[in-house]
Design an enzyme around this catalytic site. Structure first.
Site, PDB file in Angstrom:
ATOM      1  N   LYS A  53       7.182   9.967  -0.323  1.00 58.18           N
ATOM      2  CA  LYS A  53       7.678   8.601  -0.525  1.00 58.18           C
ATOM      3  C   LYS A  53       9.023   8.652  -1.241  1.00 58.18           C
ATOM      4  CE  LYS A  53       3.002   6.687  -0.508  1.00 58.18           C
ATOM      5  NZ  LYS A  53       1.804   6.324  -1.282  1.00 58.18           N
ATOM      6  N   GLN A  97      -0.309   5.485  -7.269  1.00 64.78           N
ATOM      7  CA  GLN A  97      -1.027   6.249  -6.248  1.00 64.78           C
ATOM      8  C   GLN A  97      -2.519   6.318  -6.591  1.00 64.78           C
ATOM      9  OE1 GLN A  97       0.460   7.331  -3.424  1.00 64.78           O
ATOM     10  NE2 GLN A  97      -1.440   8.198  -2.638  1.00 64.78           N
ATOM     11  N   ASP A 120       2.208  -2.382  -2.438  1.00 64.89           N
ATOM     12  CA  ASP A 120       1.001  -1.818  -1.823  1.00 64.89           C
ATOM     13  C   ASP A 120       0.076  -2.920  -1.294  1.00 64.89           C
ATOM     14  OD1 ASP A 120       0.445   0.877  -1.491  1.00 64.89           O
ATOM     15  OD2 ASP A 120       0.083   1.227  -3.622  1.00 64.89           O
TER      16      ASP A 120
HETATM   17  N1  GUN Z   1      -4.074   6.335  -1.660  1.00 65.45           N
HETATM   18  C1  GUN Z   1      -4.380   6.397  -0.336  1.00 65.45           C
HETATM   19  N2  GUN Z   1      -3.651   5.496   0.349  1.00 65.45           N
HETATM   20  C2  GUN Z   1      -2.876   4.868  -0.553  1.00 65.45           C
HETATM   21  C3  GUN Z   1      -1.914   3.820  -0.439  1.00 65.45           C
HETATM   22  O1  GUN Z   1      -1.606   3.288   0.633  1.00 65.45           O
HETATM   23  N3  GUN Z   1      -1.323   3.450  -1.610  1.00 65.45           N
HETATM   24  C4  GUN Z   1      -1.642   3.998  -2.796  1.00 65.45           C
HETATM   25  N4  GUN Z   1      -1.032   3.540  -3.883  1.00 65.45           N
HETATM   26  N5  GUN Z   1      -2.538   4.951  -2.935  1.00 65.45           N
HETATM   27  C5  GUN Z   1      -3.144   5.380  -1.811  1.00 65.45           C
END
Ligand code: GUN
Length: 294
Positions: A53, A97, A120
């Protein structure tokens, strides 16, 4: 069996298109969208996701900060960190995350993020708005699936959609998006999960199947209807001794055996996966330009 491009939903190509569109808008508007990426603990997969990211932000001319904390980071410390970025004018998106270490209350953390920076789409305000069809931040993977459906002109109105999986991140939001009264939705949606009796009796009736259960090769050819479209959200590792690593990545769908029956299908990898990051960038841009919230 021949795998031709005609049936393959190329998530990698579409994600690159979206990233180009985002990059162009950033340039044209002369803005610098900013995102804070917060990672707690040492989960190797999470570390790779966050690093990717960050790299994508760099390539697009975004401002990004990665805040990494050890496994023993306290809930208070994490909440304080989030509050700092809630008040930072250069930051338009905050991503924590998941999963978080067990001693941290995940919902408390999600709710601590200002919903206007919740790129998110996990905050209950965004989840609620999504359900009632209001403008909001849509979780990145479901948003990516909707883009694939739109850009490949997959008909959804009046179609039977079966979602396998009911997570807050994928299953529930994608089902609700396809249920909306909207020209790109209007589907009849069924949710299947671990308590569903005879999942195949539902999937055999589906025009579109969204597989998001996290079980390698779960959806078999005898569970699907001729001509259906399949979106495979799974990322699972299975043993493969022909590979140097001793394993390979597969989805929730038995791709090889389902392929002859489907009209369209996403591969794994290069299907839904790359769309998730692309939509995160899009959400962050939309936050910076106040497209979602003023
Ligand atoms: N863990 C697995 N998928 C995601 C996501 O799309 N966003 C975040 N923040 N954590 C994740």
């Amino acid at each position: 069996m021949e795998v031709t491009d005609k049936k393959i939903i190329d998530g990698k190509r579409i994600s690159e298109e979206i990233l180009e569109e985002v990059k162009r808008e950033v340039k044209e508007k002369g803005i610098k969208p900013g995102i804070a990426l917060i990672l707690v603990g040492n989960d190797p997969a999470s570390e790779i996701y966050v690093r990717n990211k960050g790299k994508t932000c760099e390539a697009l001319g975004f401002h990004s900060v990665i805040e990494k904390r050890e496994d023993n980071c306290s809930e208070e410390e994490l909440l304080a960190l989030i509050e700092k970025y809630n008040n930072d004018k250069k930051i338009h998106g905050i991503l924590v995350q998941l999963p978080l270490p067990k001693h941290i209350n995940e919902m408390k953390v999600i709710e601590a993020v200002n919903y206007k920076k919740d790129v998110d789409g996990f905050h209950p305000i965004n989840a609620g708005k999504l359900m009632i069809g209001e403008k909001c931040f849509v979780p990145c993977t479901p948003a990516g699936i909707m883009e694939l459906i739109k850009r490949y002109n997959i008909e959804t109105a009046g179609k039977n959609v079966v979602v396998i999986g009911r997570s807050n991140i994928v299953g529930k939001p994608i089902g609700n998006l396809l249920l909306q009264k909207d020209k790109n939705a209007n589907s009849t949606v069924t949710f299947c999960h671990s308590y569903t009796k005879d999942i195949a009796s539902h999937t055999r009736n589906a025009d579109i199947i969204i597989a998001a259960i996290g079980k390698a090769l779960f959806l078999k050819a005898d569970m699907i209807k001729e001509g259906c479209a399949i979106i495979d959200v799974g990322i699972n590792k299975i043993e493969d001794l022909t590979k140097k690593s001793g394993q390979r990545t597969v989805g929730d769908v038995d791709f090889v055996n389902c392929y002859p029956k489907v009209s369209m299908i996403t591969p794994v990898p290069k299907g839904v996966g790359p769309m998730t990051i692309a939509m995160l960038m899009k959400n962050t841009l939309d936050s910076a330009t106040k497209k979602v919230y003023n």
